[in-house]
Design a protein around this motif. Structure first.
Motif, PDB file in Angstrom:
ATOM      1  N   ARG A 228       0.220  12.184  -0.604  1.00  0.00           N
ATOM      2  CA  ARG A 228      -0.166  10.336  -0.254  1.00  0.00           C
ATOM      3  C   ARG A 228      -0.024   9.920  -1.191  1.00  0.00           C
ATOM      4  O   ARG A 228      -0.452  10.134  -2.069  1.00  0.00           O
ATOM      5  N   ARG A 229       0.955   8.869  -0.868  1.00  0.00           N
ATOM      6  CA  ARG A 229       1.107   7.892  -1.975  1.00  0.00           C
ATOM      7  C   ARG A 229       1.124   6.412  -1.491  1.00  0.00           C
ATOM      8  O   ARG A 229       2.083   6.506  -0.276  1.00  0.00           O
ATOM      9  N   TRP A 230       0.243   5.281  -1.531  1.00  0.00           N
ATOM     10  CA  TRP A 230       1.010   4.450  -1.253  1.00  0.00           C
ATOM     11  C   TRP A 230       1.426   3.329  -1.567  1.00  0.00           C
ATOM     12  O   TRP A 230       1.060   3.144  -3.136  1.00  0.00           O
ATOM     13  N   TRP A 231       2.331   2.283  -1.537  1.00  0.00           N
ATOM     14  CA  TRP A 231       2.852   1.262  -2.258  1.00  0.00           C
ATOM     15  C   TRP A 231       2.987   0.029  -1.737  1.00  0.00           C
ATOM     16  O   TRP A 231       3.263   0.268   0.235  1.00  0.00           O
ATOM     17  N   ALA A 232       3.281  -1.175  -2.804  1.00  0.00           N
ATOM     18  CA  ALA A 232       3.533  -2.484  -1.564  1.00  0.00           C
ATOM     19  C   ALA A 232       3.994  -3.569  -2.563  1.00  0.00           C
ATOM     20  O   ALA A 232       3.862  -2.896  -3.473  1.00  0.00           O
ATOM     21  N   ALA A 233       5.617  -4.466  -2.331  1.00  0.00           N
ATOM     22  CA  ALA A 233       5.741  -5.438  -3.576  1.00  0.00           C
ATOM     23  C   ALA A 233       6.169  -6.515  -1.999  1.00  0.00           C
ATOM     24  O   ALA A 233       6.390  -6.135  -1.094  1.00  0.00           O
ATOM     25  N   GLU A 234       5.231  -7.644  -3.121  1.00  0.00           N
ATOM     26  CA  GLU A 234       5.323  -8.774  -1.993  1.00  0.00           C
ATOM     27  C   GLU A 234       6.365  -8.942  -0.996  1.00  0.00           C
ATOM     28  O   GLU A 234       7.455  -9.389  -2.074  1.00  0.00           O
ATOM     29  N   GLY A 235       6.050  -9.623  -0.037  1.00  0.00           N
ATOM     30  CA  GLY A 235       7.263  -9.856   0.461  1.00  0.00           C
ATOM     31  C   GLY A 235       8.209  -8.802   0.929  1.00  0.00           C
ATOM     32  O   GLY A 235       8.686  -9.253   1.884  1.00  0.00           O
ATOM     33  N   GLU A 236       7.704  -7.594   0.961  1.00  0.00           N
ATOM     34  CA  GLU A 236       8.490  -6.417   1.259  1.00  0.00           C
ATOM     35  C   GLU A 236       8.013  -5.191   2.448  1.00  0.00           C
ATOM     36  O   GLU A 236       8.580  -4.406   2.463  1.00  0.00           O
TER      37      GLU A 236
ATOM     38  N   LEU B  91       9.923   7.149  -3.096  1.00  0.00           N
ATOM     39  CA  LEU B  91       9.948   5.602  -2.271  1.00  0.00           C
ATOM     40  C   LEU B  91      11.025   5.908  -1.415  1.00  0.00           C
ATOM     41  O   LEU B  91      11.329   4.708  -0.167  1.00  0.00           O
ATOM     42  N   LEU B  92      12.010   6.916  -1.542  1.00  0.00           N
ATOM     43  CA  LEU B  92      12.830   7.141  -0.009  1.00  0.00           C
ATOM     44  C   LEU B  92      12.084   7.024   1.106  1.00  0.00           C
ATOM     45  O   LEU B  92      12.990   7.662   2.001  1.00  0.00           O
ATOM     46  N   LYS B  93      11.426   8.169   1.164  1.00  0.00           N
ATOM     47  CA  LYS B  93      10.682   8.051   2.412  1.00  0.00           C
ATOM     48  C   LYS B  93       9.452   7.339   2.581  1.00  0.00           C
ATOM     49  O   LYS B  93       8.084   8.576   2.512  1.00  0.00           O
ATOM     50  N   GLY B  94       9.120   6.762   3.192  1.00  0.00           N
ATOM     51  CA  GLY B  94       8.014   5.642   3.204  1.00  0.00           C
ATOM     52  C   GLY B  94       7.800   4.881   4.695  1.00  0.00           C
ATOM     53  O   GLY B  94       8.956   5.487   5.535  1.00  0.00           O
ATOM     54  N   THR B  95       6.336   5.802   4.965  1.00  0.00           N
ATOM     55  CA  THR B  95       6.730   4.734   6.644  1.00  0.00           C
ATOM     56  C   THR B  95       5.445   3.489   7.007  1.00  0.00           C
ATOM     57  O   THR B  95       4.856   3.599   5.758  1.00  0.00           O
TER      58      THR B  95
ATOM     59  N   VAL C  32      -0.314   3.397  -5.195  1.00  0.00           N
ATOM     60  CA  VAL C  32      -1.966   4.096  -5.473  1.00  0.00           C
ATOM     61  C   VAL C  32      -1.177   6.213  -5.036  1.00  0.00           C
ATOM     62  O   VAL C  32      -0.088   5.831  -4.002  1.00  0.00           O
ATOM     63  N   SER C  33      -1.137   6.917  -6.321  1.00  0.00           N
ATOM     64  CA  SER C  33      -0.436   7.721  -5.678  1.00  0.00           C
ATOM     65  C   SER C  33      -2.220   8.822  -6.296  1.00  0.00           C
ATOM     66  O   SER C  33      -2.364   8.947  -7.298  1.00  0.00           O
ATOM     67  N   ALA C  34      -2.172   9.039  -4.523  1.00  0.00           N
ATOM     68  CA  ALA C  34      -3.237  10.402  -4.912  1.00  0.00           C
ATOM     69  C   ALA C  34      -2.400  12.033  -4.390  1.00  0.00           C
ATOM     70  O   ALA C  34      -2.244  12.440  -3.611  1.00  0.00           O
ATOM     71  N   PRO C  35      -1.952  12.979  -5.466  1.00  0.00           N
ATOM     72  CA  PRO C  35      -1.391  14.000  -5.376  1.00  0.00           C
ATOM     73  C   PRO C  35      -2.028  14.901  -4.667  1.00  0.00           C
ATOM     74  O   PRO C  35      -0.974  15.728  -3.293  1.00  0.00           O
ATOM     75  N   LEU C  36      -2.906  14.754  -4.576  1.00  0.00           N
ATOM     76  CA  LEU C  36      -3.952  16.223  -3.850  1.00  0.00           C
ATOM     77  C   LEU C  36      -3.981  16.007  -2.909  1.00  0.00           C
ATOM     78  O   LEU C  36      -4.781  16.856  -1.454  1.00  0.00           O
ATOM     79  N   LEU C  37      -4.476  14.715  -2.544  1.00  0.00           N
ATOM     80  CA  LEU C  37      -4.709  14.222  -0.455  1.00  0.00           C
ATOM     81  C   LEU C  37      -2.686  14.543  -0.103  1.00  0.00           C
ATOM     82  O   LEU C  37      -2.744  14.096   0.536  1.00  0.00           O
TER      83      LEU C  37
END
Length: 269
Positions: free
Chosen positions: A123-131, A139-143, A116-121
């Motif tokens: 912020r970007r959220w992401w997930a892969a099952e089990g990870e 992708l390299l700078k996620g919390t 889910v990518s919201a550029p004007l906020l």
């Protein structure tokens, strides 16, 4: 367990492209907006984003099926990408910066990857099952993110879209009672409600009327953050009517509160 790392990377690349296209058209003086048969708006930016995402998939994943909001389904088989080019088009066309591109991969009907990518906020959220689930800009700078631990509706923060849909669904009184009983309520709406649940900033979110493209990416992110995502009847996954997302502890109570009255259930049977 199968790894979906490559698919997640591809989804991020597609989100980068979508961000560029949609941001460049945001508040454009010549933005073209039409009304679809369901009376919702669609802009030339929605169409351009989905076309770009489909072009990428046709090259990178030619054997995968694709389901999107604005174009006909293509392909068949166990792997299907689900695209919402601009979730929050009503905001987008009015100049409100709360909108996002939603990209998901389902395998045999279960969501395995979501971005889910919201550029004007910013912020970007992401997930892969089990990870696990993450928020960040790349992708390299996620919390890592995780749902809250709130255990009662009376202590919970609820986010929603509107009241009218619940009335139309025959569940208006339960929803109004929920608004009254929850500790705090705000109408963030669309993707943002569910991402705030995944982050633990909000404890529960619900909407009565959503399509698969609205929900698929949200489902895996909420689940990987430790929460639960179901339809409004409590069936897990993004396939049924509407959506309810919670930190898990509140889910059964929320589903029960939003059930239609017995008289309404009888009328539907």
């Amino acid at each position: 367990m199968a790894s979906y790392t490559d698919d997640l990377r591809l989804a991020h690349l597609m989100a980068d492209n979508a961000d560029s296209i949609a941001t460049n058209r945001f508040r454009a003086q010549d933005l073209r907006v039409e009304t679809k048969p369901d009376r919702t708006a669609v802009s030339d930016a929605d169409k351009a984003v989905e076309e770009a995402l489909r072009r990428t998939l046709a090259t990178a994943r030619p054997r995968d099926a694709v389901h999107g909001e604005e174009m006909a389904d293509t392909g068949y088989g166990p792997r299907q990408w689900v695209l919402d080019p601009i979730d929050g088009t009503a905001n987008y066309v009015r100049g409100v910066p709360v909108w996002a591109t939603l990209i998901a991969l389902m395998v045999e009907g279960r969501v395995k990857v979501g971005v889910v990518s919201a550029p004007l906020l910013g912020r970007r959220w992401w997930a892969a099952e089990g990870e696990g689930a993450f928020v960040g800009k790349t992708l390299l700078k996620g919390t890592p993110i995780h749902v809250s631990g709130v255990g009662s509706v009376e202590d919970a923060f609820l986010s929603y879209s509107s009241v009218g849909g619940w009335i139309a669904a025959g569940r208006g009184q339960g929803f109004v009672d929920l608004l009254r009983d929850a500790d705090r309520t705000r109408g963030f709406g669309d993707f943002w409600s569910y991402m705030l649940v995944a982050e633990g900033a909000v404890d529960m979110a619900c909407e009565p009327e959503l399509a698969l493209h609205d929900k698929a990416a949200l489902d895996v992110i909420v689940r990987e953050a430790g929460g639960r995502f179901t339809d409004i009847d409590g069936v897990d996954g993004p396939h049924g009517p509407g959506a309810i997302a919670t930190n898990g502890r509140l889910h059964a109570a929320l589903v029960e509160r939003l059930r239609p009255p017995v008289s309404e259930q009888g009328a539907d049977s």
